[in-house]
Design an enzyme around this catalytic site. Structure first.
Site, PDB file in Angstrom:
ATOM      1  N   HIS A 182      -9.810   4.015  -1.219  1.00  0.00           N
ATOM      2  CA  HIS A 182      -8.987   3.437  -2.686  1.00  0.00           C
ATOM      3  C   HIS A 182     -10.140   2.597  -3.038  1.00  0.00           C
ATOM      4  O   HIS A 182      -9.826   3.610  -4.086  1.00  0.00           O
ATOM      5  CB  HIS A 182      -8.068   3.603  -2.004  1.00  0.00           C
ATOM      6  CG  HIS A 182      -6.526   3.926  -3.366  1.00  0.00           C
ATOM      7  ND1 HIS A 182      -5.607   4.178  -3.909  1.00  0.00           N
ATOM      8  CD2 HIS A 182      -7.168   4.818  -4.455  1.00  0.00           C
ATOM      9  CE1 HIS A 182      -5.162   4.460  -4.590  1.00  0.00           C
ATOM     10  NE2 HIS A 182      -6.096   5.257  -5.503  1.00  0.00           N
TER      11      HIS A 182
ATOM     12  N   HIS B  90      -6.096   2.628   2.553  1.00  0.00           N
ATOM     13  CA  HIS B  90      -5.871   1.956   1.345  1.00  0.00           C
ATOM     14  C   HIS B  90      -7.779   1.574   1.030  1.00  0.00           C
ATOM     15  O   HIS B  90      -8.048   1.859   0.001  1.00  0.00           O
ATOM     16  CB  HIS B  90      -4.864   0.628   1.460  1.00  0.00           C
ATOM     17  CG  HIS B  90      -3.987   0.984   1.332  1.00  0.00           C
ATOM     18  ND1 HIS B  90      -3.314   1.509   0.630  1.00  0.00           N
ATOM     19  CD2 HIS B  90      -2.797   1.044   2.783  1.00  0.00           C
ATOM     20  CE1 HIS B  90      -1.752   1.573   0.707  1.00  0.00           C
ATOM     21  NE2 HIS B  90      -1.537   0.943   1.988  1.00  0.00           N
TER      22      HIS B  90
ATOM     23  N   HIS C  43      -4.506   4.400   8.856  1.00  0.00           N
ATOM     24  CA  HIS C  43      -3.459   4.263   7.542  1.00  0.00           C
ATOM     25  C   HIS C  43      -4.567   3.172   6.604  1.00  0.00           C
ATOM     26  O   HIS C  43      -4.491   3.638   5.317  1.00  0.00           O
ATOM     27  CB  HIS C  43      -2.141   3.485   7.816  1.00  0.00           C
ATOM     28  CG  HIS C  43      -1.841   2.799   6.589  1.00  0.00           C
ATOM     29  ND1 HIS C  43      -0.730   4.051   6.144  1.00  0.00           N
ATOM     30  CD2 HIS C  43      -1.400   1.832   5.595  1.00  0.00           C
ATOM     31  CE1 HIS C  43       0.384   3.564   4.980  1.00  0.00           C
ATOM     32  NE2 HIS C  43      -0.440   2.340   5.076  1.00  0.00           N
ATOM     33  N   GLU C  44      -4.758   1.812   6.460  1.00  0.00           N
ATOM     34  CA  GLU C  44      -5.590   0.651   6.846  1.00  0.00           C
ATOM     35  C   GLU C  44      -6.846   0.879   6.065  1.00  0.00           C
ATOM     36  O   GLU C  44      -6.885   0.704   4.683  1.00  0.00           O
ATOM     37  CB  GLU C  44      -5.470  -0.551   6.994  1.00  0.00           C
ATOM     38  CG  GLU C  44      -3.890  -1.161   7.402  1.00  0.00           C
ATOM     39  CD  GLU C  44      -3.372  -1.347   6.224  1.00  0.00           C
ATOM     40  OE1 GLU C  44      -3.855  -1.784   4.806  1.00  0.00           O
ATOM     41  OE2 GLU C  44      -2.085  -0.950   6.073  1.00  0.00           O
TER      42      GLU C  44
HETATM   43 ZN   LIG Z   1      -0.063   0.959   3.515  1.00  0.00          ZN
END
Ligand SMILES: [Zn+2]
Length: 679
Positions: free
Chosen positions: A475, A472, A468-469
């Site tokens: 991104h 990010h 998940h991180e």
């Molecule tokens: Zn998040």
């Protein structure tokens, strides 16, 4: 204080990273004392420009301003989150209102706003390209939301209340940290360790060691990487209850760290803020800057899951109750029993033992897995660099290179829990990507709170958090925009979790697990039968996690939807809402208001805890594109994902970005199906 302040010097370090080994807490106050006025002087100069406002002399100039300040601010934010100290905490308290005042000086700058507003009024005639137009619209909205349009008479009050809010948010965060580091449950004999698998015993020993306790001691802290497995595995109901209650009570102890009055004052000030902006509630004010647009859209989404999840939980409760009886444990079951009994049912029903899985999820292998996915999807390679000073000895640095082997960014991984670090997992940056000065290399950090061990073994939930991180992180790393305000994760709050949550899907892909989920000792691949069991077992207990999440999301919206001028008693409000919603007592909530940092550590997630589920609608539907193609690394889809989602930052409206990727608007059904709420 010496004359030489490393924060104000050129950073002649590898990659222009902060000079971590030279920076001390006492450097920040004087550095900001120089950087803030310098930034304001840049703003004054833009406002005082004698030529008529143009995009270049106003918007582009504004976007390029304040680089010294942002470099210091980002370092400060990262240190206070990842590696704080009493000295830094004191500086943080001192600086919070000053930094808020600085922000006000910019966003309430009448001269600058007059120029932006003049350009905004003529935006259709300016012949701007889409990214320039987006920047103009975004910056204009930023100023309006920060109070630039308020009548002069209200501005002073507005400044005062945002500065007070900043101080209160800092206090809120520090109070949670104090309660978390203040709690420790010593497991004093073998009886207290009953049920704990080897990895948890090792982590509890490591935690004891970090607290300077004698060798062989075991301690459970409130860090999720210790507390959650403890609630899952400990046979000692009394100790599980102590840990559960310790977690719930964070921020809710009488005395100096009591967050209840802090949160109540934050709510009063937010209502006043909404009032000044002319919105009936703070939620209305917040939702203007989100994809959802209106609180009703959020209620509609949460309403689709809340009652169905409670209904579905009834079956699980019956199975858990039966298990409790068979183990001779008391019924009705309590919140500190749910994880424990669910694990027992999971083992019985699917013959799956978390402790059997963990050896296949060594942290190092899972880091390799996420890098491999980024390679197969986007052609990225990660090359570790040694010998560069970072903020902590456990943090690691990687160069990030694209298909042409060009350096596109730097990635820092800081994976272990420690007392000086905030709990949870998050991504941040030390430097943003932008087209400024021929292009700026992004420096991205991922923080996790895994328990450190000789070989850190993760649960499958930990693996998802890691991915998940990293989503990010990508991104931030893949961002390709011209203007910093539009870069990377600076998108709408209910869109920002799309790149992170969609990346979790690759952690569950069979081809990824087959390649990387290898036993940390033997190197053997995960047996197919175990993999199959893992997949089937993951459908189990979805109602529980939906309720744990959606309850706090609903309470957040209810709290921030109170009409302006409502007085809030935080504890009473929460109790009343739990009763109203029928929050199952034996499930409880992932966050309670007294430590709900999403809501009170800053404004971004206020009336915004729902954003994870909003983004889940987007990511479940987006990932279905790969499923439909029958290939999790299908190159054409991956390229569209990179172009429209990961690299486009805030260059375009997120609804349009999604449509460009999926060739249609998002559907809610894939999310409901993933949560087992529809067939
Ligand atoms: Zn998040």
């Amino acid at each position: 204080m010496t004359a030489i302040n490393p924060l104000l010097q050129d950073w002649n370090t590898p990659y222009g990273l902060p000079p971590f080994d030279l920076v001390k807490a006492e450097h920040f106050v004087p550095a900001f004392a120089a950087a803030l006025p310098a930034h304001l002087a840049e703003i004054d100069a833009i406002a005082a420009e004698s030529a008529a406002p143009t995009f270049a002399n106003t918007l582009a100039a504004f976007d390029a301003s304040g680089r010294l300040n942002s470099r210091i601010s980002l370092l400060f934010e990262n240190l206070t989150a990842s590696e704080t100290s009493p000295a830094l905490q004191a500086v943080e308290v001192e600086l919070a209102p000053r930094l808020a005042a600085h922000r006000n000086a910019i966003y309430l700058h009448a001269g600058l706003f007059a120029r932006i507003a003049a350009l905004y009024a003529r935006r259709a005639e300016l012949d701007l390209d889409p990214e320039q137009l987006r920047l103009l619209e975004r910056v204009h909205l930023d100023f309006v939301r920060a109070g630039a349009n308020l009548p002069p008479a209200s501005r002073a009050r507005y400044s005062a209340l945002t500065e007070r809010l900043a101080a209160l948010s800092t206090a809120f965060t520090q109070n949670v940290l104090a309660d978390e580091s203040g709690f420790s449950l010593a497991l004093e004999d073998e009886a207290a360790l009953a049920g704990l698998p080897e990895f948890l015993r090792a982590s509890a020993q490591e935690a004891a060691q970090q607290r300077g306790l004698p060798a062989g001691s075991h301690v459970i802290t409130l860090s999720p990487s210790l507390a959650e497995p403890f609630l899952t595995f400990s046979d000692r109901r009394d100790l599980r209850e102590a840990v559960w209650r310790g977690r719930v009570a964070r921020g809710a102890h009488d005395g100096v760290h009591d967050n209840r009055p802090v949160a109540a004052e934050i709510m009063a000030l937010r209502q006043e803020q909404a009032q000044l902006h002319g919105y009936p509630t703070y939620a209305d004010y917040q939702l203007v800057d989100r994809m959802a647009g209106k609180p009703e859209a959020v209620s509609a989404l949460l309403g689709k899951v809340w009652e169905p999840a409670k209904k579905k939980a009834e079956d699980d409760r019956a199975a858990l109750t039966e298990m409790a009886r068979s183990l001779g444990q008391p019924t009705p079951i309590a919140a500190w029993d749910w994880r424990y009994l669910a694990e027992k049912v999971r083992q019985a029903r699917y013959d799956l033992d978390d402790a059997e899985l963990k050896p296949y999820f060594a942290l190092e292998n899972m880091i390799g897995a996420m890098f491999d996915c980024a390679q197969r999807l986007f052609g990225l390679s990660f090359v570790e660099q040694h010998g560069v000073a970072l903020h902590h000895a456990d943090a690691r640095l990687w160069e990030v290179r694209n298909r042409d082997n060009a350096l596109i960014g730097l990635f820092i991984g800081d994976n272990y829990a420690r007392a000086s670090k905030r709990s949870g997992a998050w991504m941040h940056i030390f430097r943003s990507q932008s087209g400024h000065n021929g292009g700026t290399l992004p420096v991205v950090i991922n923080n996790n709170n895994f328990a450190k061990a000789d070989v850190t073994l993760l649960s499958f939930d930990d693996v998802r958090t890691l991915f998940h991180e990293f989503g990010h992180g990508l991104h931030g790393l893949l961002s390709q925009v011209k203007y910093e305000r539009l870069a990377g994760t600076q998108v709408l709050q209910d869109y920002v979790e799309l790149p992170s949550q969609i990346f979790e899907n690759w952690a569950e892909e069979e081809v990824v697990l087959q390649r990387h989920a290898r036993h940390y000792q033997s190197g053997a691949a995960m047996p197919p039968a175990l993999l199959e069991k893992l997949k089937r077992a993951r459908q189990f207990d979805q109602a529980w996690s939906t309720i744990m999440y959606a309850g706090p999301a609903l309470i957040d919206m209810a709290l921030h939807s109170l009409p302006n001028g409502s007085k809030v008693d935080i504890a009473a409000f929460e109790a009343q809402q739990c009763a109203l919603l029928g929050v199952p007592q034996d499930i409880g909530q992932r966050h309670y208001l007294s430590h709900f940092q999403h809501l009170f550590s800053g404004p971004d997630y206020a009336a915004g805890y729902y954003v994870y589920m909003w983004a889940e609608v987007l990511d479940a539907d987006a990932y279905d594109a790969f499923i439909e193609a029958g290939d999790p690394f299908e190159q054409k889809i991956a390229e569209r994902l990179r172009r429209y989602i990961y690299s486009s930052g805030n260059k375009q409206d997120p609804a349009l970005a999604f449509r460009a990727f999926r060739s249609r608007d998002p559907k809610v059904e894939p999310m409901l199906a993933k949560r087992g709420l529809i067939a």
